[in-house]
Scaffold this motif. Structure first.
Motif, PDB file in Angstrom:
ATOM      1  N   GLU A  77       0.837  -1.202   0.000  1.00 20.32           N
ATOM      2  CA  GLU A  77       0.000   0.000   0.000  1.00 20.32           C
ATOM      3  C   GLU A  77       0.879   1.262   0.000  1.00 20.32           C
ATOM      4  O   GLU A  77       1.906   1.324   0.674  1.00 20.32           O
ATOM      5  CB  GLU A  77      -0.914  -0.002   1.224  1.00 20.32           C
ATOM      6  N   ALA A  78       0.440   2.274  -0.737  1.00 20.76           N
ATOM      7  CA  ALA A  78       1.232   3.496  -0.925  1.00 20.76           C
ATOM      8  C   ALA A  78       1.577   4.185   0.392  1.00 20.76           C
ATOM      9  O   ALA A  78       2.654   4.779   0.527  1.00 20.76           O
ATOM     10  CB  ALA A  78       0.486   4.469  -1.836  1.00 20.76           C
ATOM     11  N   ASP A  79       0.694   4.100   1.371  1.00 21.36           N
ATOM     12  CA  ASP A  79       0.928   4.776   2.649  1.00 21.36           C
ATOM     13  C   ASP A  79       2.006   4.118   3.498  1.00 21.36           C
ATOM     14  O   ASP A  79       2.450   4.709   4.501  1.00 21.36           O
ATOM     15  CB  ASP A  79      -0.364   4.829   3.466  1.00 21.36           C
ATOM     16  N   TYR A  80       2.429   2.917   3.124  1.00 16.20           N
ATOM     17  CA  TYR A  80       3.362   2.171   3.976  1.00 16.20           C
ATOM     18  C   TYR A  80       4.601   1.729   3.203  1.00 16.20           C
ATOM     19  O   TYR A  80       5.146   0.658   3.457  1.00 16.20           O
ATOM     20  CB  TYR A  80       2.640   0.968   4.592  1.00 16.20           C
ATOM     21  N   GLN A  81       5.074   2.571   2.318  1.00 16.84           N
ATOM     22  CA  GLN A  81       6.240   2.220   1.511  1.00 16.84           C
ATOM     23  C   GLN A  81       7.503   2.955   1.957  1.00 16.84           C
ATOM     24  O   GLN A  81       8.367   3.309   1.153  1.00 16.84           O
ATOM     25  CB  GLN A  81       5.933   2.438   0.028  1.00 16.84           C
ATOM     26  N   THR A  82       7.591   3.187   3.257  1.00 14.55           N
ATOM     27  CA  THR A  82       8.833   3.608   3.902  1.00 14.55           C
ATOM     28  C   THR A  82       9.050   2.672   5.081  1.00 14.55           C
ATOM     29  O   THR A  82       8.085   2.093   5.613  1.00 14.55           O
ATOM     30  CB  THR A  82       8.775   5.058   4.411  1.00 14.55           C
ATOM     31  N   SER A  83      10.305   2.508   5.504  1.00  5.77           N
ATOM     32  CA  SER A  83      10.574   1.579   6.600  1.00  5.77           C
ATOM     33  C   SER A  83       9.889   2.014   7.887  1.00  5.77           C
ATOM     34  O   SER A  83       9.368   1.177   8.646  1.00  5.77           O
ATOM     35  CB  SER A  83      12.083   1.457   6.819  1.00  5.77           C
ATOM     36  N   GLU A  84       9.834   3.328   8.141  1.00  6.15           N
ATOM     37  CA  GLU A  84       9.232   3.824   9.368  1.00  6.15           C
ATOM     38  C   GLU A  84       7.727   3.572   9.410  1.00  6.15           C
ATOM     39  O   GLU A  84       7.188   3.064  10.405  1.00  6.15           O
ATOM     40  CB  GLU A  84       9.488   5.331   9.528  1.00  6.15           C
ATOM     41  N   SER A  85       7.043   3.939   8.324  1.00  6.40           N
ATOM     42  CA  SER A  85       5.591   3.755   8.296  1.00  6.40           C
ATOM     43  C   SER A  85       5.211   2.275   8.308  1.00  6.40           C
ATOM     44  O   SER A  85       4.220   1.874   8.935  1.00  6.40           O
ATOM     45  CB  SER A  85       4.982   4.445   7.074  1.00  6.40           C
ATOM     46  N   LEU A  86       6.014   1.449   7.629  1.00  5.96           N
ATOM     47  CA  LEU A  86       5.717   0.021   7.583  1.00  5.96           C
ATOM     48  C   LEU A  86       5.926  -0.619   8.953  1.00  5.96           C
ATOM     49  O   LEU A  86       5.079  -1.394   9.420  1.00  5.96           O
ATOM     50  CB  LEU A  86       6.584  -0.677   6.536  1.00  5.96           C
ATOM     51  N   SER A  87       7.035  -0.305   9.609  1.00  2.00           N
ATOM     52  CA  SER A  87       7.288  -0.851  10.949  1.00  2.00           C
ATOM     53  C   SER A  87       6.171  -0.471  11.906  1.00  2.00           C
ATOM     54  O   SER A  87       5.681  -1.305  12.683  1.00  2.00           O
ATOM     55  CB  SER A  87       8.629  -0.334  11.493  1.00  2.00           C
ATOM     56  N   ASP A  88       5.750   0.774  11.840  1.00  2.00           N
ATOM     57  CA  ASP A  88       4.722   1.263  12.754  1.00  2.00           C
ATOM     58  C   ASP A  88       3.414   0.509  12.578  1.00  2.00           C
ATOM     59  O   ASP A  88       2.815   0.036  13.555  1.00  2.00           O
ATOM     60  CB  ASP A  88       4.506   2.763  12.533  1.00  2.00           C
ATOM     61  N   ILE A  89       2.966   0.347  11.345  1.00  2.10           N
ATOM     62  CA  ILE A  89       1.678  -0.304  11.127  1.00  2.10           C
ATOM     63  C   ILE A  89       1.748  -1.802  11.411  1.00  2.10           C
ATOM     64  O   ILE A  89       0.812  -2.386  11.973  1.00  2.10           O
ATOM     65  CB  ILE A  89       1.141  -0.059   9.688  1.00  2.10           C
ATOM     66  N   MET A  90       2.864  -2.435  11.085  1.00  5.54           N
ATOM     67  CA  MET A  90       2.989  -3.876  11.318  1.00  5.54           C
ATOM     68  C   MET A  90       2.992  -4.214  12.801  1.00  5.54           C
ATOM     69  O   MET A  90       2.541  -5.289  13.205  1.00  5.54           O
ATOM     70  CB  MET A  90       4.266  -4.415  10.662  1.00  5.54           C
ATOM     71  N   LEU A  91       3.477  -3.281  13.625  1.00  4.97           N
ATOM     72  CA  LEU A  91       3.576  -3.534  15.062  1.00  4.97           C
ATOM     73  C   LEU A  91       2.390  -3.002  15.855  1.00  4.97           C
ATOM     74  O   LEU A  91       2.164  -3.433  16.993  1.00  4.97           O
ATOM     75  CB  LEU A  91       4.870  -2.930  15.614  1.00  4.97           C
ATOM     76  N   ASN A  92       1.635  -2.097  15.264  1.00  2.00           N
ATOM     77  CA  ASN A  92       0.566  -1.440  16.026  1.00  2.00           C
ATOM     78  C   ASN A  92      -0.833  -1.618  15.427  1.00  2.00           C
ATOM     79  O   ASN A  92      -1.798  -1.056  15.943  1.00  2.00           O
ATOM     80  CB  ASN A  92       0.880   0.050  16.168  1.00  2.00           C
ATOM     81  N   THR A  93      -0.938  -2.404  14.377  1.00  3.65           N
ATOM     82  CA  THR A  93      -2.253  -2.661  13.801  1.00  3.65           C
ATOM     83  C   THR A  93      -3.144  -3.421  14.780  1.00  3.65           C
ATOM     84  O   THR A  93      -2.660  -4.211  15.603  1.00  3.65           O
ATOM     85  CB  THR A  93      -2.124  -3.474  12.500  1.00  3.65           C
ATOM     86  N   GLU A  94      -4.430  -3.226  14.641  1.00  2.93           N
ATOM     87  CA  GLU A  94      -5.400  -3.951  15.476  1.00  2.93           C
ATOM     88  C   GLU A  94      -5.424  -5.440  15.156  1.00  2.93           C
ATOM     89  O   GLU A  94      -5.951  -6.248  15.933  1.00  2.93           O
ATOM     90  CB  GLU A  94      -6.801  -3.367  15.257  1.00  2.93           C
ATOM     91  N   TYR A  95      -4.843  -5.827  14.029  1.00  3.28           N
ATOM     92  CA  TYR A  95      -4.864  -7.232  13.606  1.00  3.28           C
ATOM     93  C   TYR A  95      -3.712  -8.048  14.191  1.00  3.28           C
ATOM     94  O   TYR A  95      -3.619  -9.250  13.937  1.00  3.28           O
ATOM     95  CB  TYR A  95      -4.838  -7.329  12.085  1.00  3.28           C
ATOM     96  N   LEU A  96      -2.827  -7.398  14.941  1.00  2.00           N
ATOM     97  CA  LEU A  96      -1.743  -8.139  15.584  1.00  2.00           C
ATOM     98  C   LEU A  96      -2.290  -8.848  16.818  1.00  2.00           C
ATOM     99  O   LEU A  96      -2.456  -8.256  17.884  1.00  2.00           O
ATOM    100  CB  LEU A  96      -0.599  -7.197  15.969  1.00  2.00           C
ATOM    101  N   ASN A  97      -2.584 -10.115  16.638  1.00  2.11           N
ATOM    102  CA  ASN A  97      -3.135 -10.948  17.706  1.00  2.11           C
ATOM    103  C   ASN A  97      -2.369 -12.262  17.760  1.00  2.11           C
ATOM    104  O   ASN A  97      -1.511 -12.538  16.911  1.00  2.11           O
ATOM    105  CB  ASN A  97      -4.623 -11.224  17.448  1.00  2.11           C
ATOM    106  N   ASN A  98      -2.686 -13.087  18.748  1.00  2.00           N
ATOM    107  CA  ASN A  98      -2.046 -14.391  18.855  1.00  2.00           C
ATOM    108  C   ASN A  98      -2.189 -15.170  17.547  1.00  2.00           C
ATOM    109  O   ASN A  98      -3.277 -15.261  16.984  1.00  2.00           O
ATOM    110  CB  ASN A  98      -2.679 -15.200  19.988  1.00  2.00           C
TER     111      ASN A  98
END
Length: 285
Positions: A221-242
């Motif tokens: 996705e265009a909004d997450y094509q930098t290392s900073e934005s990608l790291s942030d969303i991958m670690l803080n998304t609501e979908y990060l569950n067991n």
């Protein structure tokens, strides 16, 4: 004369008995010594083992279990693609790292970075990238580092748009190419765009493979094509569950973010699950 012979026989028996007693005593002494050394060694090893255990990170071992079938701890939920414990005694707080469209440009470097922190992952391969000698060499590098190699079809088509015969070719051709390089057939399959079909399901059953999609991913996705934005969303998304099944790709920004993502998951208390611990029909055989 008989008396003399009898006396000699008795003397011989006594001497022989004494030798045997001495031998037995020596053996007993040696056994006692070995037992003492073994107990001392065991104590030292136990102490070392405890220290090593305390120092371990929450990353599953990337080594192949000695008895794979008994070592299975997880399975892939066929509906949600969540990594689920096989029984209640197994830790459910795990995450699976996966990388599609490999090995194009950055997969080897991604693998090297993950290897440096002992983080396991699955690299889902497109056969078109391993037809050349260069592509084969890249795949061999990734495999030799201990990473799981999955099948992502030959040319990345939407399987629902091509004939059943072509679908089979897309999957089986890639299986064969991977086998020629690694000597091992893939255990896992991921359909391009997450679109499976009756034909792909049938091939999975025939080949003893597990089909999986993912629980979340953002790096296309265009909004997450930098290392900073990608790291942030991958670690803080609501979908990060067991049991989260993280989808990433062979992209430059993913390459730059991969270590922060892996280490961030660990800091949040997740274990990065080793694919060797995920059951598959072929491994069971």
């Amino acid at each position: 004369m008989k008396t003399i012979l009898l006396g000699v026989s008795l003397m011989s028996a006594l001497i022989l008995s004494g030798c045997q007693t001495a031998d037995t005593a020596a053996e007993s002494s040696a056994t006692s010594s070995n037992t003492s050394e073994s107990q001392s060694s065991s104590t030292e090893e136990s102490s070392t083992s405890e220290e090593s255990s305390e120092a371990q990170s929450s990353i599953e071992s990337m080594e192949e279990p000695a008895d794979t079938q008994e070592a299975f701890r997880y399975h892939i939920n066929p509906t949600t693609s969540v990594v689920e414990p096989i029984d209640e005694a197994v830790d459910p707080k795990v995450a699976l790292l996966t990388f599609d469209d490999s090995p194009d440009q950055h997969a080897v470097e991604i693998a090297e970075q993950l290897k440096a922190i002992n983080a396991p992952a699955i690299f889902f391969v497109n056969g078109m990238y391993i037809e050349s000698d260069e592509g084969k060499a890249k795949l061999k590098q990734i495999y030799d580092m201990g990473f799981e190699i999955g099948n992502h079809t030959q040319t990345h088509p939407n399987l629902s748009t091509i004939s059943p015969e072509k679908q089979r070719e897309e999957i089986l051709q890639t299986n064969q190419l991977i086998y020629e390089v690694t000597g091992e057939k893939p255990h896992f399959f991921r359909a391009p765009h997450g679109v499976t079909t009756e034909t792909s399901d049938a091939v999975m059953a025939e080949e003893g493979m597990v089909s999986m999609n993912w629980t979340y991913g953002y790096d296309w996705e265009a909004d997450y094509q930098t290392s900073e934005s990608l790291s942030d969303i991958m670690l803080n998304t609501e979908y990060l569950n067991n049991g989260a099944n993280l989808l990433m790709h062979d992209r430059s920004w993913t390459n730059e973010a991969v270590v922060s993502i892996a280490e961030g998951l660990i800091e949040k208390g997740f274990t990065l699950v080793d694919p060797n611990l995920i059951e598959s029909p072929e491994r069971e055989e």
